[in-house]
Design an enzyme around this catalytic site. Structure first.
Site, PDB file in Angstrom:
ATOM      1  N   CYS A 122     -24.779  28.159  51.232  1.00 29.41           N
ATOM      2  CA  CYS A 122     -26.101  28.075  51.853  1.00 29.41           C
ATOM      3  C   CYS A 122     -26.185  28.841  53.168  1.00 29.41           C
ATOM      4  O   CYS A 122     -27.259  28.950  53.753  1.00 29.41           O
ATOM      5  CB  CYS A 122     -26.503  26.617  52.055  1.00 29.41           C
ATOM      6  SG  CYS A 122     -25.559  25.804  53.343  1.00 29.41           S
ATOM      7  N   TYR A 151       0.840  -1.196   0.000  1.00 25.25           N
ATOM      8  CA  TYR A 151       0.000   0.000   0.000  1.00 25.25           C
ATOM      9  C   TYR A 151       0.883   1.256   0.000  1.00 25.25           C
ATOM     10  O   TYR A 151       0.668   2.197  -0.772  1.00 25.25           O
ATOM     11  CB  TYR A 151      -0.908  -0.022   1.238  1.00 25.25           C
ATOM     12  CG  TYR A 151      -1.819   1.172   1.349  1.00 25.25           C
ATOM     13  CD1 TYR A 151      -3.008   1.227   0.628  1.00 25.25           C
ATOM     14  CD2 TYR A 151      -1.495   2.246   2.177  1.00 25.25           C
ATOM     15  CE1 TYR A 151      -3.853   2.322   0.729  1.00 25.25           C
ATOM     16  CE2 TYR A 151      -2.327   3.336   2.284  1.00 25.25           C
ATOM     17  CZ  TYR A 151      -3.512   3.375   1.559  1.00 25.25           C
ATOM     18  OH  TYR A 151      -4.339   4.463   1.663  1.00 25.25           O
ATOM     19  N   ASP A 152       1.898   1.240   0.867  1.00 26.85           N
ATOM     20  CA  ASP A 152       2.803   2.387   0.930  1.00 26.85           C
ATOM     21  C   ASP A 152       3.485   2.616  -0.405  1.00 26.85           C
ATOM     22  O   ASP A 152       3.691   3.760  -0.832  1.00 26.85           O
ATOM     23  CB  ASP A 152       3.877   2.170   2.004  1.00 26.85           C
ATOM     24  CG  ASP A 152       3.280   2.299   3.398  1.00 26.85           C
ATOM     25  OD1 ASP A 152       2.140   2.791   3.500  1.00 26.85           O
ATOM     26  OD2 ASP A 152       3.956   1.897   4.367  1.00 26.85           O
ATOM     27  N   LYS A 188       8.660  10.161  38.769  1.00 31.08           N
ATOM     28  CA  LYS A 188       8.239  11.390  38.087  1.00 31.08           C
ATOM     29  C   LYS A 188       9.284  12.492  38.198  1.00 31.08           C
ATOM     30  O   LYS A 188       9.988  12.592  39.206  1.00 31.08           O
ATOM     31  CB  LYS A 188       6.918  11.888  38.695  1.00 31.08           C
ATOM     32  CG  LYS A 188       5.739  10.971  38.465  1.00 31.08           C
ATOM     33  CD  LYS A 188       5.383  10.927  37.003  1.00 31.08           C
ATOM     34  CE  LYS A 188       3.930  10.737  36.718  1.00 31.08           C
ATOM     35  NZ  LYS A 188       2.981  11.631  37.239  1.00 31.08           N
ATOM     36  N   TYR A 243       4.779  -0.370  24.758  1.00 28.48           N
ATOM     37  CA  TYR A 243       5.563  -0.706  25.946  1.00 28.48           C
ATOM     38  C   TYR A 243       4.949  -1.827  26.780  1.00 28.48           C
ATOM     39  O   TYR A 243       5.486  -2.212  27.801  1.00 28.48           O
ATOM     40  CB  TYR A 243       5.780   0.525  26.823  1.00 28.48           C
ATOM     41  CG  TYR A 243       4.501   1.279  27.160  1.00 28.48           C
ATOM     42  CD1 TYR A 243       3.542   0.725  27.980  1.00 28.48           C
ATOM     43  CD2 TYR A 243       4.279   2.553  26.628  1.00 28.48           C
ATOM     44  CE1 TYR A 243       2.372   1.403  28.274  1.00 28.48           C
ATOM     45  CE2 TYR A 243       3.108   3.242  26.924  1.00 28.48           C
ATOM     46  CZ  TYR A 243       2.158   2.662  27.747  1.00 28.48           C
ATOM     47  OH  TYR A 243       1.003   3.335  28.033  1.00 28.48           O
ATOM     48  N   GLU A 247      12.737   3.118  31.399  1.00 34.41           N
ATOM     49  CA  GLU A 247      12.419   3.737  30.116  1.00 34.41           C
ATOM     50  C   GLU A 247      11.618   5.016  30.349  1.00 34.41           C
ATOM     51  O   GLU A 247      10.986   5.155  31.408  1.00 34.41           O
ATOM     52  CB  GLU A 247      11.583   2.771  29.269  1.00 34.41           C
ATOM     53  CG  GLU A 247      10.157   2.635  29.759  1.00 34.41           C
ATOM     54  CD  GLU A 247       9.472   1.332  29.355  1.00 34.41           C
ATOM     55  OE1 GLU A 247       9.900   0.259  29.803  1.00 34.41           O
ATOM     56  OE2 GLU A 247       8.492   1.419  28.606  1.00 34.41           O
ATOM     57  N   CYS A 282     -19.436  22.386  55.637  1.00 35.61           N
ATOM     58  CA  CYS A 282     -20.785  22.917  55.720  1.00 35.61           C
ATOM     59  C   CYS A 282     -21.631  21.875  56.454  1.00 35.61           C
ATOM     60  O   CYS A 282     -21.567  20.686  56.138  1.00 35.61           O
ATOM     61  CB  CYS A 282     -21.307  23.147  54.313  1.00 35.61           C
ATOM     62  SG  CYS A 282     -23.081  23.325  54.244  1.00 35.61           S
ATOM     63  N   ASP A 330       4.259  11.312  27.888  1.00 33.35           N
ATOM     64  CA  ASP A 330       3.047  11.973  28.343  1.00 33.35           C
ATOM     65  C   ASP A 330       2.054  12.059  27.187  1.00 33.35           C
ATOM     66  O   ASP A 330       2.015  13.031  26.449  1.00 33.35           O
ATOM     67  CB  ASP A 330       3.427  13.374  28.830  1.00 33.35           C
ATOM     68  CG  ASP A 330       2.388  13.942  29.749  1.00 33.35           C
ATOM     69  OD1 ASP A 330       1.430  13.210  30.085  1.00 33.35           O
ATOM     70  OD2 ASP A 330       2.521  15.117  30.127  1.00 33.35           O
ATOM     71  N   CYS A 340     -21.002  28.490  55.513  1.00 35.48           N
ATOM     72  CA  CYS A 340     -20.897  27.994  54.148  1.00 35.48           C
ATOM     73  C   CYS A 340     -21.244  29.147  53.201  1.00 35.48           C
ATOM     74  O   CYS A 340     -22.315  29.747  53.335  1.00 35.48           O
ATOM     75  CB  CYS A 340     -21.860  26.832  53.941  1.00 35.48           C
ATOM     76  SG  CYS A 340     -22.030  26.354  52.217  1.00 35.48           S
ATOM     77  N   CYS A 368     -27.619  21.568  51.444  1.00 34.74           N
ATOM     78  CA  CYS A 368     -26.768  22.617  50.866  1.00 34.74           C
ATOM     79  C   CYS A 368     -26.695  22.382  49.361  1.00 34.74           C
ATOM     80  O   CYS A 368     -26.296  21.308  48.909  1.00 34.74           O
ATOM     81  CB  CYS A 368     -25.367  22.557  51.472  1.00 34.74           C
ATOM     82  SG  CYS A 368     -24.167  23.556  50.568  1.00 34.74           S
ATOM     83  N   ARG A 428      -7.969   3.927  26.644  1.00 35.30           N
ATOM     84  CA  ARG A 428      -7.960   3.329  27.972  1.00 35.30           C
ATOM     85  C   ARG A 428      -9.306   3.491  28.665  1.00 35.30           C
ATOM     86  O   ARG A 428      -9.752   2.605  29.380  1.00 35.30           O
ATOM     87  CB  ARG A 428      -6.869   3.998  28.797  1.00 35.30           C
ATOM     88  CG  ARG A 428      -6.801   3.543  30.225  1.00 35.30           C
ATOM     89  CD  ARG A 428      -5.585   4.161  30.882  1.00 35.30           C
ATOM     90  NE  ARG A 428      -5.406   3.641  32.211  1.00 35.30           N
ATOM     91  CZ  ARG A 428      -6.002   4.132  33.284  1.00 35.30           C
ATOM     92  NH1 ARG A 428      -6.809   5.146  33.164  1.00 35.30           N
ATOM     93  NH2 ARG A 428      -5.784   3.608  34.474  1.00 35.30           N
ATOM     94  N   LYS A 437       8.736   7.773  30.518  1.00 32.02           N
ATOM     95  CA  LYS A 437       7.284   7.729  30.615  1.00 32.02           C
ATOM     96  C   LYS A 437       6.759   8.838  29.714  1.00 32.02           C
ATOM     97  O   LYS A 437       6.897  10.022  30.036  1.00 32.02           O
ATOM     98  CB  LYS A 437       6.850   7.955  32.059  1.00 32.02           C
ATOM     99  CG  LYS A 437       5.339   7.902  32.259  1.00 32.02           C
ATOM    100  CD  LYS A 437       5.026   7.900  33.737  1.00 32.02           C
ATOM    101  CE  LYS A 437       3.566   7.734  34.064  1.00 32.02           C
ATOM    102  NZ  LYS A 437       2.664   8.618  33.372  1.00 32.02           N
TER     103      LYS A 437
HETATM  104  S1  IVH Z   1       3.600   0.696  31.680  1.00 32.64           S
HETATM  105  C1  IVH Z   1       0.468  -2.012  33.864  1.00 32.64           C
HETATM  106  N1  IVH Z   1       5.305   2.225  30.426  1.00 32.64           N
HETATM  107  O1  IVH Z   1       1.555   5.973  32.132  1.00 32.64           O
HETATM  108  C2  IVH Z   1       0.984  -0.642  33.633  1.00 32.64           C
HETATM  109  N2  IVH Z   1       3.187   3.169  30.996  1.00 32.64           N
HETATM  110  O2  IVH Z   1       0.624   6.364  34.839  1.00 32.64           O
HETATM  111  C3  IVH Z   1       1.337  -0.425  32.217  1.00 32.64           C
HETATM  112  N3  IVH Z   1       2.890   5.466  30.241  1.00 32.64           N
HETATM  113  O3  IVH Z   1      -1.510   4.348  31.740  1.00 32.64           O
HETATM  114  C4  IVH Z   1       1.923   0.897  31.993  1.00 32.64           C
HETATM  115  N4  IVH Z   1       4.846   5.691  29.264  1.00 32.64           N
HETATM  116  O4  IVH Z   1      -0.531   5.626  29.747  1.00 32.64           O
HETATM  117  C5  IVH Z   1       4.088   2.151  30.983  1.00 32.64           C
HETATM  118  N5  IVH Z   1       6.898   3.444  29.291  1.00 32.64           N
HETATM  119  C6  IVH Z   1       5.689   3.357  29.824  1.00 32.64           C
HETATM  120  C7  IVH Z   1       4.788   4.443  29.798  1.00 32.64           C
HETATM  121  C8  IVH Z   1       3.545   4.307  30.405  1.00 32.64           C
HETATM  122  C9  IVH Z   1       3.701   6.279  29.547  1.00 32.64           C
HETATM  123  C10 IVH Z   1       1.545   5.846  30.743  1.00 32.64           C
HETATM  124  C11 IVH Z   1       0.434   4.886  30.442  1.00 32.64           C
HETATM  125  C12 IVH Z   1      -0.132   4.492  31.764  1.00 32.64           C
HETATM  126  C13 IVH Z   1       0.288   5.637  32.610  1.00 32.64           C
HETATM  127  C14 IVH Z   1       0.357   5.258  34.059  1.00 32.64           C
END
Ligand code: IVH
Length: 699
Positions: A411, A37-38, A317, A229, A117, A432, A121, A408, A438, A140, A119
């Site tokens: 109310c 396709y590509d 974090k 992941y 690894e 309250c 966002d 309050c 209320c 999700r 995380k």
């Molecule tokens: S593992 C069973 N790996 O973070 C848990 N999550 O705060 C599976 N997320 O709902 C998650 N990068 O949306 C995992 N390298 C990573 C991630 C990751 C981002 C998110 C994911 C999860 C949320 C939890």
């Protein structure tokens, strides 16, 4: 190539691409591989670039030819999509590693492998493959039920429609994060702005907005990326370790993290975290931390889950982002439990890409602690989705100190501080005292009731609740279920912003919730301290509403056996237990619940599994266990459907006694309760024949 030849070839290519699109998007029956396709698309683009005067206005290069999918259907995840516990300090990482080892009964000095690894966002999605072919994809949602965004996910370049390589299980649910790069986000917002559309607040919102388009053609135009992941349901193994599984995912055609590394101790994990933190600004996409996971998948299995997060992983974090602005005013809001919460009204400021104009001040003490007054310059911080906070006063604005109201503000009822019965300690939070009378408490409770994780009534959000409440039409949850019947007088379809269709949709959405899971129902009631986790624990313990209700209303005092049962539920703390008891013993609440039950049928919770030797049995562990930590033994018992209690009662079926067992063993023997040794217990649950429970030391 002559013009005529080029024209002919373009026609053929366009037809083939359109046919492939239709088979793929409409019939869900792809005939071409992604590569084929590509290749067609590439050839078309190249030819059009060379012969621009021959480009047809309806060429597939100009539109993707995809048909809208309509509203999203719901998908129940066969394996729930969980979240991660958060860790902020380096020392917490050491605790996490120690906790994992303790659970697995491994000596502290054992080297245990963890992956680390970034995380990302974005928002997570689950994509299901059958025999290597993409068959569905979902967001999700609340972790249990998500939205069916199959057509949209299929338009992502990073999502293979057919897996490459070999060795994938017949059923494979790949999970990962949908996100946008910084550059693509900026370009997309610029384009939105140009056509007079709202821009997105941040890359995460933009990714979510792009994935949840009704028309997949819009998603297809957006530069949305996906990185894999994790996995959900699988019909066979995806690897022996996390690392191997992720390598396999890469081999099957997914983008995976290049920054993923293996470490054998907390110090190395922390060092890697700081490495990634240093690279953060140059990665080109938003990340909010580093995720650590136990590498050995058999150990992950043993570690299992607690509430909504795995024991085998944690998210480390990054620290919150900070900024300085002016506090314009302090406003008091009243929540669903009556708590008066001060909210800081700020001069709007951008923190980490998001405009902030409100921050929480928690309570009266916090205002005093910070010494903050309207007019002051303040430092604020924002971490992820958490409400921004005020850290300190940077410059005194010379304003008047804020006086905390004794009534309050909604109310006018007296606002009182709770007093802890046992300690006599006065709580800092003022509440309250007017209960559901209320309007603020009532409306906030109703908003919670209809929210996504509670009754999830489409078309009935915070705004609608405000209006229905103000007009006196919905004063308690039961009223929602009689609205349609009363509509001959109400005439909703004639209201501003409503019409025949939206009113009909609302009735349908309400009627769809006349049967609801017991745990959702409990959560929806908005009882203090009873969030989703506790609702789940209660539902799984009592299984049916009738048993639950009978037992809770039978509680007389702390000596009642029903009270002993409630507080013995593993994971339900004393504060939550007290709140449950008080809620159902309060006449006004009890009446509101009864009214509601005239319209709603509850679906009993299921015992975690319906077969097995210990389903529904109550087990107490005591003494020192050899093969498992106490926590792992408890978790295993629960996963097999047993109830674990911390004290012996008439309901106890088994006492599992390790070495050094004392008073419980005596009590059990006296009450004729069956006492098992650890080995007898393992025999009973068949642990000696399950490889996942192989007790040998890992690595
Ligand atoms: S593992 C069973 N790996 O973070 C848990 N999550 O705060 C599976 N997320 O709902 C998650 N990068 O949306 C995992 N390298 C990573 C991630 C990751 C981002 C998110 C994911 C999860 C949320 C939890």
């Amino acid at each position: 190539m002559t013009d005529a030849q080029a024209k002919e070839r373009l026609k053929v290519l366009s037809q083939e691409i359109r046919a492939a699109d239709a088979q793929y998007y409409q019939d869900d029956n792809p005939v071409l591989t992604d590569a084929e396709y590509d290749a067609l698309r590439k050839e078309l683009n190249a030819l059009e670039a060379a012969y621009p005067h021959l480009v047809e206005s309806n060429s597939p290069s100009r539109s993707t030819g995809l048909k809208p999918s309509g509203r999203f259907g719901k998908v129940t995840h066969s394996v729930p999509m969980l979240s991660l516990d958060n860790t902020f300090a380096d020392a917490d990482v050491k605790d996490f590693v120690a906790r994992v080892k303790r659970f697995l009964n491994l000596p502290d000095e054992t080297g245990l492998a963890f992956t680390a690894e970034p995380k990302i966002d974005g928002l997570s999605a689950s994509i299901r493959y059958q025999k290597g072919v993409l068959i569905s994809g979902a967001t999700r949602g609340d972790g249990r039920v998500g939205e069916d965004v199959t057509a949209n996910l299929k338009t992502l370049d990073d999502v293979p429609k057919q897996l490459s390589g070999s060795g994938w299980p017949d059923i494979l649910e790949v999970r990962g994060e949908v996100y946008l790069s910084h550059r693509d986000f900026a370009a997309m917002n610029a384009a939105q702005d140009k056509i007079g559309k709202d821009t997105y607040k941040n890359p995460r919102n933009a990714a979510a907005g792009s994935l949840r388009q009704i028309d997949p053609a819009v998603t297809a135009e957006r530069p949305v990326k996906f990185f894999a992941y994790a996995w959900g349901e699988i019909s066979g193994p995806v690897g022996k370790t996390q690392m191997e599984a992720v390598d396999n995912l890469a081999g099957w055609g997914f983008a995976t993290s290049l920054e993923m590394k293996l470490h054998h101790n907390a110090d190395a994990m922390i060092a890697h975290y700081h490495d990634i933190e240093a690279k953060r600004a140059d990665l080109g996409y938003d990340i909010d931390g580093v995720v650590y996971k136990v590498n050995d998948l058999a150990l992950q299995e043993r570690l299992g889950f607690i509430s909504r997060a795995p024991r085998w992983a944690t998210a480390h974090k990054f620290p919150a982002e900070k900024a300085i602005t002016t506090l314009n005013d302090i406003e008091i809001q009243v929540g669903r439990t009556g708590a008066l919460t001060p909210v800081a009204k700020l001069a709007p400021i951008t923190v980490g890409g998001v405009t902030v104009s409100n921050a929480t001040l928690h309570n009266e003490d916090e205002i005093a602690r910070l010494g903050v007054k309207p007019g002051d310059r303040v430092e604020i911080q924002r971490a992820g989705d958490v409400i921004p906070q005020i850290l300190r006063v940077v410059e005194d604005g010379g304003g008047k100190p804020f006086t905390y109201p004794a009534q309050c503000p909604i109310c006018g009822a007296e606002a009182l501080n709770d007093v802890d019965e046992k300690t006599g300690h006065v709580d800092v939070v003022r509440r309250c005292s007017n209960g559901l009378k209320c309007p603020a408490q009532a409306t906030e409770g109703l908003k919670h009731f209809v929210s996504r994780r509670a009754f999830d009534i489409d078309g009935m959000g915070a705004k609608q609740i405000e209006v229905f409440y103000a007009r006196g039409l919905v004063r308690e949850p039961a009223d929602i279920f009689t609205l349609e019947h009363r509509n001959t007088h109400i005439g909703l379809e004639g209201w501003e912003g409503w019409g025949e269709t939206s009113a009909a949709n609302l009735w349908a959405a309400i009627n769809a919730r006349r049967a609801v899971d017991f745990d959702r129902f409990l959560y929806a009631l908005g009882i203090r301290h009873i969030g989703q986790g506790n609702s789940n624990l209660l539902a799984r313990h009592y299984l049916s509403w009738d048993d639950f209700h009978k037992s809770i209303t039978a509680i007389k005092d702390a000596a009642s056996p029903e009270w002993a049962e409630l507080v013995s539920i593993d994971g339900v703390g004393p504060g939550a237990a007290r709140a449950v008891k008080e809620f159902f013993h309060h006449p006004e609440n009890a009446q509101a619940v009864m009214n509601l039950l005239d319209h709603v049928t509850l679906i009993d919770a299921e015992a975690p599994s319906d077969q097995g030797p210990v389903v529904g049995r109550t087990v107490v562990f005591t003494g020192r266990l050899v093969h498992f930590s106490r926590d792992e033994a408890k978790a295993k018992a629960q996963s097999l459907g047993a109830k674990v209690s911390s004290s012996i009662s008439a309901k106890t079926d088994y006492l599992v006694a390790g070495s050094g067992a004392g008073s419980k063993l005596k009590k059990a023997a006296e009450s004729g309760i069956r006492v098992l040794t650890e080995d007898e217990w393992l025999e009973l649950i068949g642990a000696f024949s399950t490889p996942a429970l192989d007790i040998k030391n890992p690595q």
